[in-house]
Design a protein around this motif. Structure first.
Motif, PDB file in Angstrom:
ATOM      1  N   ASN A 112       0.806  -1.220   0.000  1.00 20.53           N
ATOM      2  CA  ASN A 112       0.000   0.000   0.000  1.00 20.53           C
ATOM      3  C   ASN A 112       0.838   1.268   0.000  1.00 20.53           C
ATOM      4  O   ASN A 112       0.375   2.337   0.418  1.00 20.53           O
ATOM      5  CB  ASN A 112      -0.931   0.008   1.214  1.00 20.53           C
ATOM      6  CG  ASN A 112      -0.147  -0.052   2.538  1.00 20.53           C
ATOM      7  OD1 ASN A 112       1.036  -0.382   2.546  1.00 20.53           O
ATOM      8  ND2 ASN A 112      -0.812   0.261   3.636  1.00 20.53           N
ATOM      9  N   ALA A 113       2.100   1.165  -0.423  1.00 24.37           N
ATOM     10  CA  ALA A 113       2.985   2.331  -0.400  1.00 24.37           C
ATOM     11  C   ALA A 113       2.534   3.383  -1.405  1.00 24.37           C
ATOM     12  O   ALA A 113       2.066   3.067  -2.504  1.00 24.37           O
ATOM     13  CB  ALA A 113       4.419   1.908  -0.694  1.00 24.37           C
ATOM     14  N   ARG A 114       2.698   4.638  -1.012  1.00 27.64           N
ATOM     15  CA  ARG A 114       2.394   5.751  -1.898  1.00 27.64           C
ATOM     16  C   ARG A 114       3.685   6.236  -2.560  1.00 27.64           C
ATOM     17  O   ARG A 114       4.782   5.862  -2.169  1.00 27.64           O
ATOM     18  CB  ARG A 114       1.742   6.878  -1.112  1.00 27.64           C
ATOM     19  CG  ARG A 114       0.365   6.501  -0.557  1.00 27.64           C
ATOM     20  CD  ARG A 114      -0.265   7.647   0.204  1.00 27.64           C
ATOM     21  NE  ARG A 114       0.452   7.924   1.447  1.00 27.64           N
ATOM     22  CZ  ARG A 114       0.142   8.915   2.279  1.00 27.64           C
ATOM     23  NH1 ARG A 114      -0.866   9.719   1.980  1.00 27.64           N
ATOM     24  NH2 ARG A 114       0.822   9.090   3.396  1.00 27.64           N
ATOM     25  N   GLY A 115       3.544   7.102  -3.561  1.00 30.92           N
ATOM     26  CA  GLY A 115       4.710   7.595  -4.280  1.00 30.92           C
ATOM     27  C   GLY A 115       5.156   6.620  -5.352  1.00 30.92           C
ATOM     28  O   GLY A 115       4.513   5.597  -5.599  1.00 30.92           O
ATOM     29  N   THR A 116       6.268   6.926  -5.978  1.00 32.66           N
ATOM     30  CA  THR A 116       6.801   6.107  -7.069  1.00 32.66           C
ATOM     31  C   THR A 116       7.841   5.134  -6.536  1.00 32.66           C
ATOM     32  O   THR A 116       8.888   5.556  -6.022  1.00 32.66           O
ATOM     33  CB  THR A 116       7.433   6.981  -8.162  1.00 32.66           C
ATOM     34  OG1 THR A 116       6.449   7.894  -8.662  1.00 32.66           O
ATOM     35  CG2 THR A 116       7.967   6.130  -9.300  1.00 32.66           C
ATOM     36  N   ASN A 180      16.760   7.107  -3.121  1.00 35.01           N
ATOM     37  CA  ASN A 180      15.323   6.864  -2.953  1.00 35.01           C
ATOM     38  C   ASN A 180      15.019   6.703  -1.469  1.00 35.01           C
ATOM     39  O   ASN A 180      15.739   5.988  -0.758  1.00 35.01           O
ATOM     40  CB  ASN A 180      14.889   5.603  -3.694  1.00 35.01           C
ATOM     41  CG  ASN A 180      14.947   5.770  -5.204  1.00 35.01           C
ATOM     42  OD1 ASN A 180      14.037   6.311  -5.809  1.00 35.01           O
ATOM     43  ND2 ASN A 180      16.037   5.305  -5.812  1.00 35.01           N
ATOM     44  N   VAL A 181      13.952   7.341  -1.010  1.00 32.43           N
ATOM     45  CA  VAL A 181      13.621   7.375   0.415  1.00 32.43           C
ATOM     46  C   VAL A 181      12.266   6.712   0.656  1.00 32.43           C
ATOM     47  O   VAL A 181      11.277   7.029  -0.028  1.00 32.43           O
ATOM     48  CB  VAL A 181      13.581   8.823   0.934  1.00 32.43           C
ATOM     49  CG1 VAL A 181      13.241   8.846   2.430  1.00 32.43           C
ATOM     50  CG2 VAL A 181      14.914   9.519   0.678  1.00 32.43           C
ATOM     51  N   THR A 186       4.699   6.890   7.024  1.00 34.07           N
ATOM     52  CA  THR A 186       3.637   7.194   6.055  1.00 34.07           C
ATOM     53  C   THR A 186       3.585   6.206   4.907  1.00 34.07           C
ATOM     54  O   THR A 186       2.698   6.303   4.055  1.00 34.07           O
ATOM     55  CB  THR A 186       3.832   8.608   5.486  1.00 34.07           C
ATOM     56  OG1 THR A 186       5.089   8.662   4.771  1.00 34.07           O
ATOM     57  CG2 THR A 186       3.844   9.652   6.598  1.00 34.07           C
ATOM     58  N   ALA A 187       4.533   5.252   4.872  1.00 31.42           N
ATOM     59  CA  ALA A 187       4.617   4.266   3.782  1.00 31.42           C
ATOM     60  C   ALA A 187       4.640   4.972   2.433  1.00 31.42           C
ATOM     61  O   ALA A 187       3.873   4.649   1.526  1.00 31.42           O
ATOM     62  CB  ALA A 187       3.469   3.274   3.853  1.00 31.42           C
ATOM     63  N   THR A 188       5.542   5.946   2.323  1.00 34.77           N
ATOM     64  CA  THR A 188       5.625   6.774   1.118  1.00 34.77           C
ATOM     65  C   THR A 188       7.033   6.760   0.543  1.00 34.77           C
ATOM     66  O   THR A 188       8.014   6.940   1.281  1.00 34.77           O
ATOM     67  CB  THR A 188       5.223   8.226   1.426  1.00 34.77           C
ATOM     68  OG1 THR A 188       3.895   8.243   1.965  1.00 34.77           O
ATOM     69  CG2 THR A 188       5.273   9.090   0.167  1.00 34.77           C
ATOM     70  N   TRP A 189       7.134   6.554  -0.782  1.00 29.60           N
ATOM     71  CA  TRP A 189       8.407   6.654  -1.494  1.00 29.60           C
ATOM     72  C   TRP A 189       8.590   8.080  -2.013  1.00 29.60           C
ATOM     73  O   TRP A 189       7.628   8.731  -2.441  1.00 29.60           O
ATOM     74  CB  TRP A 189       8.438   5.706  -2.687  1.00 29.60           C
ATOM     75  CG  TRP A 189       8.621   4.268  -2.359  1.00 29.60           C
ATOM     76  CD1 TRP A 189       7.675   3.287  -2.344  1.00 29.60           C
ATOM     77  CD2 TRP A 189       9.855   3.622  -2.021  1.00 29.60           C
ATOM     78  NE1 TRP A 189       8.226   2.074  -2.018  1.00 29.60           N
ATOM     79  CE2 TRP A 189       9.566   2.252  -1.818  1.00 29.60           C
ATOM     80  CE3 TRP A 189      11.163   4.074  -1.865  1.00 29.60           C
ATOM     81  CZ2 TRP A 189      10.549   1.329  -1.458  1.00 29.60           C
ATOM     82  CZ3 TRP A 189      12.141   3.139  -1.511  1.00 29.60           C
ATOM     83  CH2 TRP A 189      11.842   1.796  -1.312  1.00 29.60           C
ATOM     84  N   SER A 190       9.837   8.556  -1.997  1.00 34.59           N
ATOM     85  CA  SER A 190      10.159   9.854  -2.594  1.00 34.59           C
ATOM     86  C   SER A 190      11.587   9.818  -3.098  1.00 34.59           C
ATOM     87  O   SER A 190      12.384   8.961  -2.695  1.00 34.59           O
ATOM     88  CB  SER A 190       9.984  10.999  -1.589  1.00 34.59           C
ATOM     89  OG  SER A 190      10.878  10.831  -0.487  1.00 34.59           O
TER      90      SER A 190
END
Length: 401
Positions: A112-116, A180-181, A186-190
């Protein structure tokens, strides 16, 4: 106690390892069986009590990852995260976690991760900083559109060939220097924009973190070892431009371990001549200089080993290969068919020990001389002494006629 057949699986290279409360955890990696690489199971993790030297195998259920090579493992707040690597179907960019504070270990696939999500890769590294997993570099694949949207200095195309991973077709293969982070809250990639002189794309390098700064070195076919630092607050790269005569030999598949708030310890790796190394160096980030360290393990060359910061800033080395060799001729580059994987643990002492530790080790290593007097010790100290006694009993040399 595990059987000899089970403990033979401890022999491994290119694994994940970390230390928590003086217990060494080991997951994944591979062995060579009958001349072929055999990736080790993903549904188990091994634990070594560094006080007693005793090993224990723990099973892991749940969304068990496929058998992975070249993946990157990180330990954060009692949880092990595994990202990317190569599975039986090719390169992966999947992320898994297992909470090691639970009584029963269960893998969870993070879907369910957000971002790319970063493109599939292996041979990358990770810094753990402020509840974030910060990945750097590696070798992997990108779609043609991804390559078009990526700077040529950030991704070096090494080959082109079609492959399908899921429903996506990838065309270009190569090395990257991307940052990449993944925010675990928040389970978010950035992907932050970095400044300064970035290191060249690479993989099989070594990384470590000191405070708010992440360091990487090696992973390139260069005569001298390079060293870069990334400020994890400002995302600014710094290159340490040091005279060639004052730096270690270029290498890959080595380790870099923090040993204080301003020193890093480098050990082993595969030299640019294709041979495994056993040298050790310390880098002082304040003085900006390398110092070669003499040590008692010069007879133990290692590549693809692990090296963790232990108690009293010890560097705890486990596993790896001691005789991996790259054979180079005018026609091809070949790996030597002879490769021995290790399962031993050995320690580099980087600072003087406290009087308390010296006394405990002295008593434990000569416990038979104290006899009943050991029972006079306070219960907690007595327990520590008995654990250390077991450690020294296992590691005492045996004399033969």
């Amino acid at each position: 106690m595990e059987s000899s057949d089970a403990t033979s699986r401890l022999e491994r290279s290119n694994h994940t390892a970390f230390i928590d409360e003086n217990v060494l955890y080991v997951w994944g990696g591979y062995q060579v069986v009958s001349g072929d690489d055999a990736v080790l199971p993903s549904d188990e993790i091994w634990q070594c009590d560094l006080d007693s030297g005793a090993w224990e195998r723990r099973g892991i259920t749940g969304d068990v990852p496929p058998e992975l090579s070249g993946s990157c493992g990180s330990h954060l707040n009692g949880t092990l995260y595994i990202f990317a690597g190569c599975d039986p179907l090719g390169y992966s960019n999947e992320l898994y976690s297992v909470d090691l504070a639970e009584q029963s270990y269960t893998w969870k696939k993070i879907t369910n991760a957000r971002g790319t999500t970063p493109s599939p890769r292996s041979k990358h590294s990770c810094w753990v900083h402020r509840d974030r997993l910060i990945y750097f570099g590696g070798y992997g694949c990108k779609t043609i559109q991804e390559v078009r949207n990526t700077s040529s200095s950030s991704f070096i195309v090494e080959e082109t060939s079609w492959t399908a991973i899921g429903t996506t077709y990838f065309r270009c293969w190569g090395w990257n220097n991307e940052v990449n982070v993944f925010d675990t809250h928040t389970a978010t990639w950035s992907m932050p924009e970095t400044e300064g002189p970035a290191p060249a794309p690479r993989g099989s390098h070594a990384s470590a973190i000191l405070g708010n700064k992440g360091y990487i070195c090696g992973g390139l076919d260069t005569k001298e070892l390079d060293l870069y630092c990334l400020d994890l607050e400002t995302w600014t790269w710094t290159c340490f431009g040091l005279p060639p005569s004052c730096v270690p030999l270029g290498r890959s598949m080595h380790t870099l371990t923090p040993t204080s708030d301003h020193t890093l310890f480098l050990f082993g790796g595969l030299g640019i001549d294709g041979s495994p190394l056993s040298d050790a160096w310390q880098f002082d980030t304040q003085k900006k200089e390398w110092t070669e360290r003499t040590h008692p393990h010069s007879d133990k060359p290692r590549i693809w080993h692990s090296a963790c910061q232990g108690k009293d800033n010890d560097v705890v080395v486990f596993g790896g290969s001691r005789n991996f060799c790259i054979l180079v001729d005018t026609v091809a580059v070949l790996r030597s068919p002879c490769q021995h994987h290790c399962k031993d643990v050995f320690i580099f002492q980087t600072q003087p020990y406290s009087i308390a530790r010296l006394c405990e080790d002295l008593i434990a290593s000569n416990a038979e001389d104290f006899g009943e007097q050991l029972t006079w010790l306070p219960p907690k100290l007595q327990k520590r002494i008995y654990k250390r006694r077991a450690f020294f009993s296992c590691n005492k040399p045996k004399l033969t006629a």
